[in-house]
Scaffold this motif. Structure first.
Motif, PDB file in Angstrom:
ATOM      1  N   LEU A   7       0.828  -1.210   0.000  1.00 47.20           N
ATOM      2  CA  LEU A   7       0.000   0.000   0.000  1.00 47.20           C
ATOM      3  C   LEU A   7       0.857   1.252   0.000  1.00 47.20           C
ATOM      4  N   ARG A   8       1.861   1.274   0.892  1.00 44.87           N
ATOM      5  CA  ARG A   8       2.732   2.453   0.977  1.00 44.87           C
ATOM      6  C   ARG A   8       3.412   2.712  -0.368  1.00 44.87           C
ATOM      7  N   LEU A   9       3.943   1.659  -0.967  1.00 42.46           N
ATOM      8  CA  LEU A   9       4.649   1.795  -2.237  1.00 42.46           C
ATOM      9  C   LEU A   9       3.703   2.261  -3.338  1.00 42.46           C
TER      10      LEU A   9
ATOM     11  N   GLN B 117     -13.288   4.242   4.855  1.00 43.14           N
ATOM     12  CA  GLN B 117     -12.224   3.239   4.961  1.00 43.14           C
ATOM     13  C   GLN B 117     -11.039   3.636   4.085  1.00 43.14           C
ATOM     14  N   ARG B 118     -11.354   4.117   2.878  1.00 41.46           N
ATOM     15  CA  ARG B 118     -10.273   4.539   1.977  1.00 41.46           C
ATOM     16  C   ARG B 118      -9.496   5.696   2.604  1.00 41.46           C
ATOM     17  N   CYS B 119     -10.241   6.637   3.184  1.00 43.73           N
ATOM     18  CA  CYS B 119      -9.577   7.766   3.864  1.00 43.73           C
ATOM     19  C   CYS B 119      -8.631   7.247   4.936  1.00 43.73           C
ATOM     20  N   ARG B 124      -3.291   6.895   6.920  1.00 44.43           N
ATOM     21  CA  ARG B 124      -2.327   6.121   7.708  1.00 44.43           C
ATOM     22  C   ARG B 124      -1.104   5.718   6.887  1.00 44.43           C
ATOM     23  N   TYR B 125      -1.315   5.241   5.653  1.00 45.23           N
ATOM     24  CA  TYR B 125      -0.207   4.645   4.889  1.00 45.23           C
ATOM     25  C   TYR B 125       0.397   5.579   3.842  1.00 45.23           C
ATOM     26  N   TYR B 126      -0.312   6.638   3.495  1.00 43.21           N
ATOM     27  CA  TYR B 126       0.310   7.614   2.591  1.00 43.21           C
ATOM     28  C   TYR B 126       0.738   8.853   3.371  1.00 43.21           C
ATOM     29  N   ALA B 135      -7.545  10.225  13.049  1.00 41.67           N
ATOM     30  CA  ALA B 135      -8.876  10.332  13.656  1.00 41.67           C
ATOM     31  C   ALA B 135      -9.330  11.787  13.699  1.00 41.67           C
ATOM     32  N   GLU B 136      -8.392  12.699  13.958  1.00 44.86           N
ATOM     33  CA  GLU B 136      -8.758  14.123  13.987  1.00 44.86           C
ATOM     34  C   GLU B 136      -9.202  14.596  12.611  1.00 44.86           C
TER      35      GLU B 136
END
Lengths: 387, 165
Positions: A7-9, B117-119, B124-126, B135-136
């Motif tokens: 996901l990060r990549l 969920q996408r958000c 978190r990961y991008y 959460a904020e």
């Protein structure tokens, strides 16, 4: 590589493909200027309204002709008797903007807890919770929605909560509304509390105990999503034109949750619900636009195994419905049109030799649906349950 | 006026790329991402006087982009009905932006996730936000954010698994 790393990549690679314009685009600068100008203009208009309003208020205060407003004109009403056809135990009742509502609760044949709401005229809905069977703890907050009853609110949220949840926050984009939950009456069969909330789109419901601590949350329940929102595999099941008005029946296929909506230029309605119980035989939705009461749609979702749906009108005539069975959906859908939006009658759902009927809801609306309160049209819904 | 223009320009130079990238990851559509980014800056311009910390501008933009994208998806149903009237059938087709490469299965699966969920996974990961920070932005509790992220990851794992079969 784990899915987290993938996901990060992937996000990095995708993001690198995109760049904003190097400087603020002219159109954005123009919009900023226009917005500032509008703000200034709005402030002037607001000031003018305040002056005029203040003058009118002052005039009312000093007027010696003003008579006390009689109670009948203040829209304060006695709570009327509950409708006769309520199913289950009446657990809560009250008024919203002068209009009465009743909440009922019962266990269906499968043992699922069913909570229903009935509004003035008998219009309403009922949701039976999967996972709330007798003896099981169920969800701490049971959420049901009833959409499209325009005279009161875009959406009515109702259901049951665990007995320690005394208040609920309904959080939308910019607004949070807090309501108190209602205890079941003394001697009730239900050790639960109940709630009803009249509002628009809600993103999250938060439950609080007596100490004000958060004890339950509902975030992406299907009932909290506008039809189609969050259900990416949403399809136009059918569309067409009837009496010069375009219509579209749309549904989400993503899961066992039931999400569909009917749109026309004159109105329509829709909503989402958790998986219906085994006794569910179909929904009855009606939209009665006062300009075209003689071409009135009746539509809904039905179990896939349904063989036939038709409207049996009070004058003895029958109007068969067209059934759509879109590929990949867990439900089928039907639609038909009747010649009188407020006609008495019922919708018959047939599975093999078994037939279940549900009354047309518009005829049960206040004043038979033809009253002044419905001059903006009416949308109503109910569900057929086999007994 | 010159002062606020310069400030807007500075904030734009510092944050426009990241705002547009976030919008793109949330929508999968470059043109829409550009529109949302510009909308976000128009909203930001009205707040610049009240934002003293330059970093706060970035946080404000991030939240605005997330909210604008959410509003867009709420209104999409009407637009899609219109497309259908125009004879461009959408039945049976997953919703996806015009720039989604067919080959990138994971990207397509992310775009199929419910919006919140996408958000959650994008933040978190991008954006590499903490659970509290994400959460904020989503205006929910940390517990709710965790639930959203877990559901998103479960959905992605099960979808990846079923597509692999």
């Amino acid at each position: 590589m784990s899915i987290d790393q993938e996901l990060r990549l992937m996000f990095r690679q995708r993001a690198d493909e995109v760049r904003a314009a190097p400087v603020v685009p002219d159109r954005t600068v123009r919009r900023v200027r226009m917005r500032k100008a509008l703000w200034t203009g709005s402030a002037i208009v607001f000031a003018a309204v305040a002056v005029v309003g203040g003058a009118l208020a002052l005039r009312n205060v000093v007027s010696t002709d003003a008579a006390p407003v009689p109670p009948a004109d203040r829209k304060v009403r006695e709570l009327p008797s509950p409708p006769e056809h309520l199913q289950g135990e009446l657990v809560a009742t009250g008024l919203h903007d002068g209009a009465p509502w009743w909440i009922t609760a019962r266990f269906d044949k499968a043992g699922a807890l069913c909570v229903g709401v009935t509004l003035e005229g008998g219009v309403g809905g009922e949701g039976c919770g999967v996972g709330s069977e007798t003896g099981s703890p169920g969800e701490p907050i049971g959420v049901n929605t009833f959409s499209g009853y325009a005279p009161l609110a875009p959406t009515v949220y109702y259901g049951e909560v665990r007995s320690d949840i005394l208040a609920l926050d309904f959080k939308a984009e910019d607004v949070t509304d807090r309501i108190e939950t209602l205890p079941a009456p003394p001697g009730s069969d239900f050790d639960l509390r109940f709630y009803i909330y009249f509002g628009g789109q809600v993103d999250e419901i938060v439950g609080f105990n007596a100490a004000g601590e958060t004890v339950a949350e509902v975030v992406d329940h299907p009932s909290l999503m506008a039809p189609g929102f969050g259900h990416q595999i949403e399809e136009v099941v059918a569309s067409g034109t009837r009496a010069g008005s375009d219509w579209t029946l749309t549904a989400a296929q993503a899961s066992d949750d039931l999400c569909y909506t009917f749109d026309t230029e004159d109105g329509g309605g829709g909503g989402c619900a958790t998986e219906p119980g085994p006794a569910w035989r179909g929904d009855v939705n009606q939209s009665a636009e006062s300009k075209h009461p003689d071409v009135a749609p009746v539509w809904g979702a039905i179990p896939l195994r349904t063989d036939d749906v038709r409207v049996l009108l009070g004058d003895g005539s029958e109007v068969p419905a067209v059934i759509f069975r879109p590929e990949g959906h867990n439900y089928a859908y039907y639609i038909t049109w009747i010649p009188d939006a407020f006609a008495a009658g019922e919708v018959a759902f047939r599975i093999g030799s078994e037939s279940t009927t549900e009354p047309l809801c518009a005829s049960r609306a206040p004043g038979g649906g033809r009253g002044k309160g419905n001059r903006h049209g009416l949308t109503c819904a109910s569900s057929a349950v086999h007994r | 006026m010159p002062r606020s223009r310069a400030t807007l320009g500075e904030v734009y130079a510092a944050h426009a790329d990241s705002a547009k990238r976030l919008a793109y990851l949330l929508t999968g559509d470059r043109e829409l991402a550009e529109d949302l980014t510009q909308d976000a800056f128009v909203k930001l311009a009205g707040r610049l006087g009240g934002i003293r910390d330059p970093e706060a501008s970035g946080a404000y933009l991030r939240k605005t982009v997330v909210n604008l994208a959410r509003s867009h998806f709420r209104h999409r149903r009407v637009e899609r009905a219109y497309l259908d009237k125009e004879g461009k059938t959408i039945a049976g087709r997953p919703v996806e932006g015009p720039d989604v490469a067919e080959a990138d299965a994971l990207w397509k699966l992310v775009l199929r996730l419910p919006y919140r969920q996408r958000c959650a996974v994008v933040l978190r990961y991008y954006e590499d936000l903490s659970e509290r920070g994400a959460a904020e932005v989503l205006d929910c509790s940390v517990g709710a954010l965790k639930a959203l992220t877990n559901r998103a990851m479960e959905n992605l794992r099960s979808s990846v698994g079923s597509e692999a079969q």
